[in-house]
Design a protein around this motif. Structure first.
Motif, PDB file in Angstrom:
ATOM      1  N   ALA A  53       0.822  -1.222   0.000  1.00 26.91           N
ATOM      2  CA  ALA A  53       0.000   0.000   0.000  1.00 26.91           C
ATOM      3  C   ALA A  53       0.849   1.263   0.000  1.00 26.91           C
ATOM      4  O   ALA A  53       0.347   2.353  -0.306  1.00 26.91           O
ATOM      5  CB  ALA A  53      -0.923  -0.006   1.224  1.00 26.91           C
ATOM      6  N   GLU A  54       2.148   1.101   0.316  1.00 25.17           N
ATOM      7  CA  GLU A  54       2.984   2.290   0.512  1.00 25.17           C
ATOM      8  C   GLU A  54       3.064   3.182  -0.720  1.00 25.17           C
ATOM      9  O   GLU A  54       3.173   4.400  -0.624  1.00 25.17           O
ATOM     10  CB  GLU A  54       4.392   1.876   0.956  1.00 25.17           C
ATOM     11  N   ARG A  55       2.978   2.564  -1.903  1.00 26.10           N
ATOM     12  CA  ARG A  55       3.153   3.388  -3.101  1.00 26.10           C
ATOM     13  C   ARG A  55       1.882   4.142  -3.518  1.00 26.10           C
ATOM     14  O   ARG A  55       1.891   4.885  -4.476  1.00 26.10           O
ATOM     15  CB  ARG A  55       3.689   2.554  -4.258  1.00 26.10           C
ATOM     16  N   PHE A  56       0.793   3.911  -2.787  1.00 22.53           N
ATOM     17  CA  PHE A  56      -0.444   4.656  -3.089  1.00 22.53           C
ATOM     18  C   PHE A  56      -0.635   5.766  -2.065  1.00 22.53           C
ATOM     19  O   PHE A  56      -0.364   5.569  -0.875  1.00 22.53           O
ATOM     20  CB  PHE A  56      -1.662   3.725  -3.033  1.00 22.53           C
ATOM     21  N   LYS A  57      -1.146   6.902  -2.537  1.00 23.93           N
ATOM     22  CA  LYS A  57      -1.375   8.008  -1.610  1.00 23.93           C
ATOM     23  C   LYS A  57      -2.587   7.716  -0.721  1.00 23.93           C
ATOM     24  O   LYS A  57      -2.534   7.817   0.489  1.00 23.93           O
ATOM     25  CB  LYS A  57      -1.579   9.309  -2.405  1.00 23.93           C
ATOM     26  N   GLU A  58      -3.675   7.320  -1.363  1.00 25.29           N
ATOM     27  CA  GLU A  58      -4.886   6.965  -0.601  1.00 25.29           C
ATOM     28  C   GLU A  58      -5.387   5.609  -1.097  1.00 25.29           C
ATOM     29  O   GLU A  58      -6.347   5.539  -1.880  1.00 25.29           O
ATOM     30  CB  GLU A  58      -5.971   8.024  -0.785  1.00 25.29           C
ATOM     31  N   PRO A  59      -4.719   4.537  -0.678  1.00 24.98           N
ATOM     32  CA  PRO A  59      -5.039   3.227  -1.255  1.00 24.98           C
ATOM     33  C   PRO A  59      -6.443   2.746  -0.921  1.00 24.98           C
ATOM     34  O   PRO A  59      -6.932   2.962   0.181  1.00 24.98           O
ATOM     35  CB  PRO A  59      -4.001   2.291  -0.624  1.00 24.98           C
ATOM     36  N   VAL A  60      -7.081   2.133  -1.898  1.00 24.49           N
ATOM     37  CA  VAL A  60      -8.355   1.459  -1.673  1.00 24.49           C
ATOM     38  C   VAL A  60      -8.048  -0.045  -1.698  1.00 24.49           C
ATOM     39  O   VAL A  60      -7.471  -0.551  -2.663  1.00 24.49           O
ATOM     40  CB  VAL A  60      -9.382   1.826  -2.765  1.00 24.49           C
ATOM     41  N   ILE A  61      -8.412  -0.702  -0.608  1.00 27.38           N
ATOM     42  CA  ILE A  61      -8.046  -2.112  -0.473  1.00 27.38           C
ATOM     43  C   ILE A  61      -9.303  -2.964  -0.449  1.00 27.38           C
ATOM     44  O   ILE A  61     -10.181  -2.779   0.407  1.00 27.38           O
ATOM     45  CB  ILE A  61      -7.229  -2.337   0.825  1.00 27.38           C
ATOM     46  N   ALA A  62      -9.392  -3.900  -1.383  1.00 29.48           N
ATOM     47  CA  ALA A  62     -10.515  -4.848  -1.394  1.00 29.48           C
ATOM     48  C   ALA A  62     -10.071  -6.103  -0.654  1.00 29.48           C
ATOM     49  O   ALA A  62      -9.064  -6.716  -1.000  1.00 29.48           O
ATOM     50  CB  ALA A  62     -10.906  -5.193  -2.823  1.00 29.48           C
ATOM     51  N   VAL A  63     -10.816  -6.460   0.386  1.00 24.27           N
ATOM     52  CA  VAL A  63     -10.509  -7.667   1.163  1.00 24.27           C
ATOM     53  C   VAL A  63     -11.564  -8.704   0.802  1.00 24.27           C
ATOM     54  O   VAL A  63     -12.751  -8.521   1.087  1.00 24.27           O
ATOM     55  CB  VAL A  63     -10.565  -7.352   2.679  1.00 24.27           C
ATOM     56  N   LEU A  64     -11.151  -9.773   0.161  1.00 21.29           N
ATOM     57  CA  LEU A  64     -12.111 -10.773  -0.298  1.00 21.29           C
ATOM     58  C   LEU A  64     -12.168 -11.952   0.669  1.00 21.29           C
ATOM     59  O   LEU A  64     -11.257 -12.773   0.728  1.00 21.29           O
ATOM     60  CB  LEU A  64     -11.734 -11.245  -1.716  1.00 21.29           C
ATOM     61  N   GLY A  65     -13.238 -12.004   1.441  1.00 20.24           N
ATOM     62  CA  GLY A  65     -13.479 -13.126   2.355  1.00 20.24           C
ATOM     63  C   GLY A  65     -13.172 -12.770   3.795  1.00 20.24           C
ATOM     64  O   GLY A  65     -12.176 -12.108   4.095  1.00 20.24           O
ATOM     65  N   LEU A  66     -14.098 -13.171   4.690  1.00 20.76           N
ATOM     66  CA  LEU A  66     -13.895 -13.012   6.138  1.00 20.76           C
ATOM     67  C   LEU A  66     -14.015 -14.346   6.858  1.00 20.76           C
ATOM     68  O   LEU A  66     -13.581 -14.492   7.997  1.00 20.76           O
ATOM     69  CB  LEU A  66     -14.948 -12.059   6.733  1.00 20.76           C
ATOM     70  N   ALA A  67     -14.610 -15.338   6.220  1.00 21.53           N
ATOM     71  CA  ALA A  67     -14.880 -16.624   6.892  1.00 21.53           C
ATOM     72  C   ALA A  67     -13.577 -17.362   7.190  1.00 21.53           C
ATOM     73  O   ALA A  67     -12.534 -17.049   6.623  1.00 21.53           O
ATOM     74  CB  ALA A  67     -15.779 -17.482   6.016  1.00 21.53           C
ATOM     75  N   LEU A 119     -12.692  -2.053   1.512  1.00 26.16           N
ATOM     76  CA  LEU A 119     -13.928  -2.597   0.934  1.00 26.16           C
ATOM     77  C   LEU A 119     -13.909  -4.098   1.219  1.00 26.16           C
ATOM     78  O   LEU A 119     -12.980  -4.797   0.806  1.00 26.16           O
ATOM     79  CB  LEU A 119     -13.974  -2.345  -0.567  1.00 26.16           C
ATOM     80  N   VAL A 120     -14.901  -4.564   1.955  1.00 26.95           N
ATOM     81  CA  VAL A 120     -14.897  -5.960   2.390  1.00 26.95           C
ATOM     82  C   VAL A 120     -15.953  -6.734   1.612  1.00 26.95           C
ATOM     83  O   VAL A 120     -17.075  -6.262   1.441  1.00 26.95           O
ATOM     84  CB  VAL A 120     -15.189  -6.046   3.906  1.00 26.95           C
ATOM     85  N   VAL A 121     -15.574  -7.926   1.158  1.00 29.67           N
ATOM     86  CA  VAL A 121     -16.528  -8.796   0.460  1.00 29.67           C
ATOM     87  C   VAL A 121     -16.653 -10.104   1.246  1.00 29.67           C
ATOM     88  O   VAL A 121     -15.645 -10.768   1.505  1.00 29.67           O
ATOM     89  CB  VAL A 121     -16.041  -9.124  -0.970  1.00 29.67           C
ATOM     90  N   GLU A 122     -17.863 -10.417   1.684  1.00 30.17           N
ATOM     91  CA  GLU A 122     -18.102 -11.725   2.301  1.00 30.17           C
ATOM     92  C   GLU A 122     -19.531 -12.120   1.932  1.00 30.17           C
ATOM     93  O   GLU A 122     -20.495 -11.654   2.556  1.00 30.17           O
ATOM     94  CB  GLU A 122     -17.902 -11.673   3.819  1.00 30.17           C
ATOM     95  N   PRO A 123     -19.659 -12.986   0.913  1.00 25.30           N
ATOM     96  CA  PRO A 123     -20.995 -13.305   0.407  1.00 25.30           C
ATOM     97  C   PRO A 123     -21.903 -13.971   1.446  1.00 25.30           C
ATOM     98  O   PRO A 123     -23.109 -14.004   1.257  1.00 25.30           O
ATOM     99  CB  PRO A 123     -20.721 -14.281  -0.750  1.00 25.30           C
ATOM    100  N   HIS A 124     -21.331 -14.498   2.537  1.00 25.63           N
ATOM    101  CA  HIS A 124     -22.148 -15.244   3.508  1.00 25.63           C
ATOM    102  C   HIS A 124     -22.644 -14.405   4.676  1.00 25.63           C
ATOM    103  O   HIS A 124     -23.247 -14.943   5.603  1.00 25.63           O
ATOM    104  CB  HIS A 124     -21.367 -16.448   4.029  1.00 25.63           C
ATOM    105  N   VAL A 125     -22.354 -13.099   4.688  1.00 24.86           N
ATOM    106  CA  VAL A 125     -22.908 -12.255   5.756  1.00 24.86           C
ATOM    107  C   VAL A 125     -23.616 -11.059   5.123  1.00 24.86           C
ATOM    108  O   VAL A 125     -23.300 -10.667   3.985  1.00 24.86           O
ATOM    109  CB  VAL A 125     -21.828 -11.746   6.756  1.00 24.86           C
ATOM    110  N   ASP A 126     -24.591 -10.493   5.856  1.00 21.69           N
ATOM    111  CA  ASP A 126     -25.265  -9.329   5.277  1.00 21.69           C
ATOM    112  C   ASP A 126     -24.948  -8.019   5.987  1.00 21.69           C
ATOM    113  O   ASP A 126     -25.489  -6.970   5.629  1.00 21.69           O
ATOM    114  CB  ASP A 126     -26.784  -9.551   5.142  1.00 21.69           C
ATOM    115  N   SER A 127     -24.068  -8.079   7.020  1.00 21.46           N
ATOM    116  CA  SER A 127     -23.595  -6.824   7.615  1.00 21.46           C
ATOM    117  C   SER A 127     -22.238  -7.080   8.272  1.00 21.46           C
ATOM    118  O   SER A 127     -21.871  -8.231   8.520  1.00 21.46           O
ATOM    119  CB  SER A 127     -24.586  -6.317   8.664  1.00 21.46           C
ATOM    120  N   LEU A 128     -21.531  -5.994   8.557  1.00 20.26           N
ATOM    121  CA  LEU A 128     -20.224  -6.130   9.215  1.00 20.26           C
ATOM    122  C   LEU A 128     -20.419  -5.916  10.710  1.00 20.26           C
ATOM    123  O   LEU A 128     -20.560  -4.788  11.173  1.00 20.26           O
ATOM    124  CB  LEU A 128     -19.232  -5.109   8.663  1.00 20.26           C
ATOM    125  N   ALA A 129     -20.414  -7.021  11.467  1.00 17.88           N
ATOM    126  CA  ALA A 129     -20.682  -6.921  12.906  1.00 17.88           C
ATOM    127  C   ALA A 129     -19.427  -6.498  13.684  1.00 17.88           C
ATOM    128  O   ALA A 129     -19.522  -6.032  14.814  1.00 17.88           O
ATOM    129  CB  ALA A 129     -21.187  -8.258  13.426  1.00 17.88           C
TER     130      ALA A 129
END
Ligand code: SAJ
Length: 412
Positions: free
Chosen positions: A305-319, A348-358
């Motif tokens: 992430a260091e080379r981005f000024k304001e990085p947007v990070i997509a995190v795929l999966g929480l399970a 930005l978080v992606v977890e198809p098996h949950v409907d909210s970030l608890a």
């Protein structure tokens, strides 16, 4: 004595066991301390997601074979499927003790008590002794191996989350009796629904066998995870190395990932370490290797992430692993939370098996739960943490121009 079987603890193991017994025509009482779970089951609903469980529960309840309660009754058999977590570096057997105390007043001569919970060596004998303290009117097998009134045995669960309803029937079972007669008595119960072979042994061997199975897997995953560090250091692709090594007829290396989660593999090896601390340097080291992996992943994302000024990070999966909705002890969740705490970028978080970030940490970081297409489209860095089937289908062209960190090797 009634022919009813009581299952104590209606979680990931207890409820499928109760449903499997009920589907074979056994009258099952499920007991749980959680009124919400009891109410849901009595309505014919499953309180958690597991393939084919909901239909088994609704069928068993509709047939009148399965009912749930928060209170105990007399039964011919009691199956204990309660949690056995680690607390402050030690196995916490308080749920087993509480279950023993709760069933003791309801035991009658001829009853069977089976401990299914994964337990340190010696727990089943101690359970027998604890029940005996409550019931001096009955003979228990640790004291009376040949003429006990109550049989006590261990039959560790071995089912894989995501395949529980299949494996609960098809897996072989290991039954360890406090005495030989206890094991025989428990066999009768398990043969009602088990299609796999039933193997009889003593209680301590059965307890240790279960711990060994999960420690075996943990050590092997640790080997794969260590290889991923070696390969990163050498700037080669670990998945290619493993794929090629596995072409050898006697090599079968598992898959590296972002760490080891769940409430079994990440916990049970510690029971062996606690039981034999001097004899287990390898098992301990494997645990440490696997526990360090999420920190490594975080550091790698931070450096990307260091080379981005304001990085947007997509995190795929929480399970904690592919195709389940279980976030308990999940390395993916821990990584996402740590990225949030470190303020590495917009999450930005992606977890198809949950409907909210608890998760409070993710909420505090203002992380957004979005679908996979949106996440990838907006991201500078895409971090794949869980090999969910739906992520496999991601169009590779959508990843062009992104920094991709695939911790599972799903997109190779
Ligand atoms: N994992 C990897 N690489 C692999 C395999 C797994 O990183 O090659 C990770 C997973 O992503 C997950 C963790 O390991 O985070 C554990 O997943 P798992 O699928 O290996 O096992 P569990 O925890 O779902 O279930 C295990 C099973 N034990 C064994 O396979 C020896 C299951 O049979 C047990 O019943 C269960 O523990 C339990 O309840 O003890």
């Amino acid at each position: 004595m009634s022919d009813q079987v009581t299952v104590v603890g209606l979680g990931y193991i207890g409820l499928p066991t109760a449903a499997a017994l009920a589907s074979r025509g056994v009258n099952v009482l499920g007991v749980d301390v959680d009124q919400r779970i009891v109410d849901l089951i009595n309505k014919g609903e499953a309180p958690f997601v597991e393939p084919d469980l909901a239909v088994a529960v609704s069928g068993a309840v509709a047939m009148g074979r399965l009912r749930a309660s928060t209170t105990h009754e007399s039964s011919s058999a009691f199956v204990l499927a309660v949690p056995t977590p680690m607390r402050d570096g030690k196995p916490d057997l308080s749920y087993v003790d509480a279950a023993a105390d709760a069933i003791a007043p309801h035991l009658q001569s001829g009853a069977l008590v089976v401990l299914e919970s994964t337990s340190p060596p010696g727990t089943t004998r101690a359970l027998s002794a604890r029940l005996a303290l409550h019931r001096p009117d009955l003979r228990f097998p640790h004291d009376h191996p040949d003429d006990a009134d109550v049989a006590v045995a261990h039959c560790p669960e071995r089912v894989l989350p995501g395949r529980i309803m299949i494996e609960i029937v098809s897996n072989d079972r290991v039954i360890g009796g406090v005495s030989d007669r206890c094991a025989e008595r428990a066999r009768e119960l398990y043969e009602v629904f088990t299609q796999g072979e039933v193997h009889l042994t003593d209680a301590t061997t059965a307890e240790t066998t279960k711990l060994v199975e999960n420690a075996y897997r943990d050590v092997n995953i640790a080997f794969a995870n260590e290889l991923s560090l070696v390969s990163d250091h050498l700037e080669i692709d670990v998945h290619e190395v493993i794929g090629l090594a596995n072409r050898h007829p006697r090599v079968n290396i598992l898959n590296p990932g972002p760490g080891v989660g769940g409430h079994c593999i990440a916990v049970d090896p510690w029971f062996l370490v606690a039981a034999a601390p001097e004899q287990t340097p390898l098992i301990r080291a494997a645990r440490q290797v696997n526990d360090r992996k999420p920190h490594y992943v975080v550091e790698e994302v931070v450096s990307r992430a260091e080379r981005f000024k304001e990085p947007v990070i997509a995190v795929l999966g929480l399970a904690f692993k592919a195709n389940v909705d279980d976030l308990r002890e999940s390395p993916a969740l821990a990584i996402a939370e740590e990225l949030g705490r470190r303020g590495v970028g917009r999450l930005l978080v992606v977890e198809p098996h949950v409907d909210s970030l608890a998760s409070p940490a993710l909420q505090a970081a203002d992380a957004k739960l979005v679908d996979v297409t949106t996440a990838i489209a907006e991201a500078d860095i895409v971090v794949l943490l869980v090999d969910h089937e739906s992520f496999r289908r991601v169009r590779r062209t959508s990843l062009r121009g992104k920094v991709v960190f695939d911790t599972r090797g799903l997109w190779r």
